[in-house]
Enzyme design. Structure first.
Site, PDB file in Angstrom:
ATOM      1  CB  ILE A 138      -0.983  -0.013   1.194  1.00 43.46           C
ATOM      2  CG1 ILE A 138      -1.913  -1.223   1.097  1.00 43.46           C
ATOM      3  CG2 ILE A 138      -1.790   1.295   1.247  1.00 43.46           C
ATOM      4  CD1 ILE A 138      -2.791  -1.464   2.316  1.00 43.46           C
TER       5      ILE A 138
ATOM      6  CG  ASP B 104     -10.815   4.463   6.379  1.00 48.36           C
ATOM      7  OD1 ASP B 104     -12.009   4.844   6.365  1.00 48.36           O
ATOM      8  OD2 ASP B 104     -10.455   3.356   5.932  1.00 48.36           O
TER       9      ASP B 104
ATOM     10  NE  ARG C 150      -5.334  -3.940  10.691  1.00 46.84           N
ATOM     11  CZ  ARG C 150      -6.082  -4.111   9.591  1.00 46.84           C
ATOM     12  NH1 ARG C 150      -6.836  -3.127   9.138  1.00 46.84           N
ATOM     13  NH2 ARG C 150      -6.062  -5.254   8.942  1.00 46.84           N
TER      14      ARG C 150
ATOM     15  CG  HIS D 163     -12.132   0.315   8.837  1.00 43.07           C
ATOM     16  ND1 HIS D 163     -11.633  -0.337   9.945  1.00 43.07           N
ATOM     17  CD2 HIS D 163     -11.345  -0.065   7.790  1.00 43.07           C
ATOM     18  CE1 HIS D 163     -10.595  -1.078   9.582  1.00 43.07           C
ATOM     19  NE2 HIS D 163     -10.398  -0.932   8.280  1.00 43.07           N
TER      20      HIS D 163
ATOM     21  CD  GLU E 112     -12.212   0.828  13.068  1.00 39.90           C
ATOM     22  OE1 GLU E 112     -12.781  -0.074  12.429  1.00 39.90           O
ATOM     23  OE2 GLU E 112     -11.141   1.332  12.705  1.00 39.90           O
TER      24      GLU E 112
ATOM     25  CB  ALA F  31     -11.304  -3.009   2.242  1.00 42.56           C
TER      26      ALA F  31
END
Ligand code: 9EZ
Length: 526
Positions: free
Chosen positions: A156, A260, A236, A283, A265, A286
């Site tokens: 990434i 994000d 993360r 989040h 969460e 993806a």
């Protein structure tokens, strides 16, 4: 040869349909059942060898312990945060993820965050939506010529670098694993974190969450940054310390943050999300059609490849297993297990120290999986769901068995595996090898067999003084129990006690009838 056997697979979330399709095309029986409660799942999972999840299914130790047939847990996505990997490993279950399927989506979102921070797009949009026309408040800056620090230069981080270079950003970075020469190929100059902090106008993190990366940006490191540095975390929650970030935003030391991911969460503490210089997402890294399709396809193909014995990709807890995916290693795994079984049956020691020595040049790379295979045999107790190559070393540790392996190339052309069990001052040793594709026993506690003993089927071992009556007497005991003697091997040294091995049609109900004839006896099935 398939090392793992899976027939029924449960998909417990909405995974891209291509996942089910691929698995079915390879003969697997696939059931999709979504929105199950924990109790539903614990009840349902019993009937499957495979479980595929995304992020919503919490595969806890309770679920794993209820899953008596489970062999593999596949996560269609990066990381395995929602799977109790330790519990799975203890139960011998492979845990697999799809580390590359989200790469581009995560990188693109990161770039979106950088652009949002440079031009306040989300804040300006909110202001417009509220009926305003505020042009002064949202003065931004260009990315051209600015420096982006990328911490973590894996897949990434690399894609972020390539994309932001097209905006004219200078990309510097740090990664403890990726060599500087490799990152140079995608235009990232590496340096120490100490050197990196003060150079950056923007910092983005792309590391896993682990002790060394938790709070990587904290009060101390923010203080080393340029005043007004903008930071992004699409990796993360917790890599950027949330309390330190809030303090840095309030002091102006941090000029903005794109988040994000969060420690909790959804985040319960809303101060960061509500801060005017923070752009946050729930989040979404993806959350693209393409990433979901890729992850669904990847997990299905990885499982199929594993079942076909081709490759083991994406497994996070089966390093030993991964090293066994070559046809040559199969008989050696069988040998290791058989030697473990023989050691256990003949030595009486169920604890203590197990030393596994691989001998010869060609077994150098096999020492690791051979040790695990020996432990599998040593720990097997006939009950199903026992030891396998995934959990052998974990179970050995828990059983108080110390496992050591070493490698000996004194005779480079030799190929053999020796297992020594030592406990309470006594030591016990077996040595075996592979002839053709057949695992054979060469030596038992110092006695070398005249003919190597094929390690397959039901074997009866005993130690006795050599005499012409021995074999007929043993054959008589076996016949009385309705068993046939199918083979016989004895060790050298007919003078004193010698070890004998008899292949039998089935195992004896009990060994007591042999006791008057022999000194030690053990039987096993390999
Ligand atoms: C560790 C890391 C980065 C890091 C990055 C990656 C495995 N790993 N660890 C400490 N990919 C910064 C500080």
């Amino acid at each position: 040869m398939a090392l793992v056997s899976v027939r029924r697979v449960l998909i417990s979330e909405s995974v891209d349909p291509c996942c089910k399709k691929i698995l079915q095309e390879h003969g697997l029986d696939v059931t999709e059942k979504t929105n199950m409660t924990k109790d539903d799942l614990m009840n349902e999972v019993k009937d499957y060898e495979g479980l595929i999840v995304r992020s919503a299914t919490k595969v806890t130790a309770d679920v794993i312990n209820a899953a008596s047939n489970l062999k593999i847990i596949g996560r269609a996505g990066t990381g395995v945060d929602n799977v109790d990997v330790d519990a799975a490993t203890r139960n011998g279950i492979i845990v697999m993820n799809t580390p590359s399927g989200n790469t581009i989506s995560a990188a693109e979102l990161t770039c979106g965050m950088v652009m949002s921070l440079s031009r306040h797009i989300p804040q300006a949009a909110m202001s417009m939506r509220a009926g305003n026309w505020d042009r002064k408040k949202f003065m931004g800056s260009e990315l051209l010529g600015k420096t982006l620090g990328i911490v973590g230069l894996g897949r990434i981080g690399k894609e972020v670098a390539i994309r932001m270079q097209s905006f004219g950003m200078k990309t510097v970075g740090y990664d403890p694993i990726i060599p500087p020469a490799v990152s140079a190929t995608f235009g990232v100059e590496q340096m120490s974190l100490e050197q990196l902090w003060p150079l950056c106008d923007y910092i983005t993190v792309h590391t896993p969450l682990m002790p060394s990366t938790t709070g990587l940006l904290n009060d101390d490191t923010f203080a080393k940054c340029k005043k007004g540095v903008k930071v992004v975390n699409c990796a993360r929650g917790g890599i950027i310390d949330e309390a330190a970030l809030l303090r840095a935003l309030e002091s102006g030391q941090c000029g903005g943050a794109g988040l994000d991911v969060f420690v909790d969460e959804p985040p319960t503490e809303r101060a960061l999300v509500n801060h005017p210089n923070v752009v946050s997402c729930p989040h979404l890294g993806a959350s693209t059609k393409e990433a979901q399709a890729r992850c669904g396809q990847d997990i299905a193909l990885q499982i199929v490849d594993m079942l076909q014995g081709k490759t083991l990709t994406g497994a996070v807890n089966a390093q030993v297993l991964a090293s066994t995916f070559s046809p040559e290693s199969q008989p050696w795994i069988k040998l290791g297990e058989a030697l473990g079984t023989v050691s256990k049956a003949c030595s009486a020691e169920k604890q203590g120290h197990v030393l596994i020595t691989t001998l010869g040049e060609s077994l150098k790379s096999s020492a690791g999986f051979l040790s695990s295979a020996v432990i599998v045999g040593f720990l097997k107790d006939g009950s199903k769901n026992g030891a396998n190559l995934v959990n052998a070393l974990t179970l050995a540790k828990e059983a108080g068995i110390m496992v050591t392996s070493n490698h000996n190339t004194t005779v480079p052309s030799q190929r053999a595996c020796a297992v020594e069990i030592s406990a309470n001052g006594s030591c016990y040793k077996v040595v075996g090898t592979v002839q053709g594709d057949v695992p054979v026993l060469l030596e038992l506690n110092g006695s070398v067999f005249r003919q190597p003993v094929s390690l397959s089927g039901n074997l009866l071992f005993f130690k006795a003084s050599s005499s012409p009556q021995l074999v007929p007497s043993v054959a008589g005991v076996l016949a009385a129990a309705g068993l046939q003697m199918e083979s016989f091997s004895a060790s050298l040294d007919p003078a004193g006690d010698q070890w004998c091995c008899v292949g039998v049609s089935s195992l004896l109900g009990d060994l007591s009838a042999l006791k008057p004839l022999v000194r030690e006896a053990a039987q096993l099935c390999v």
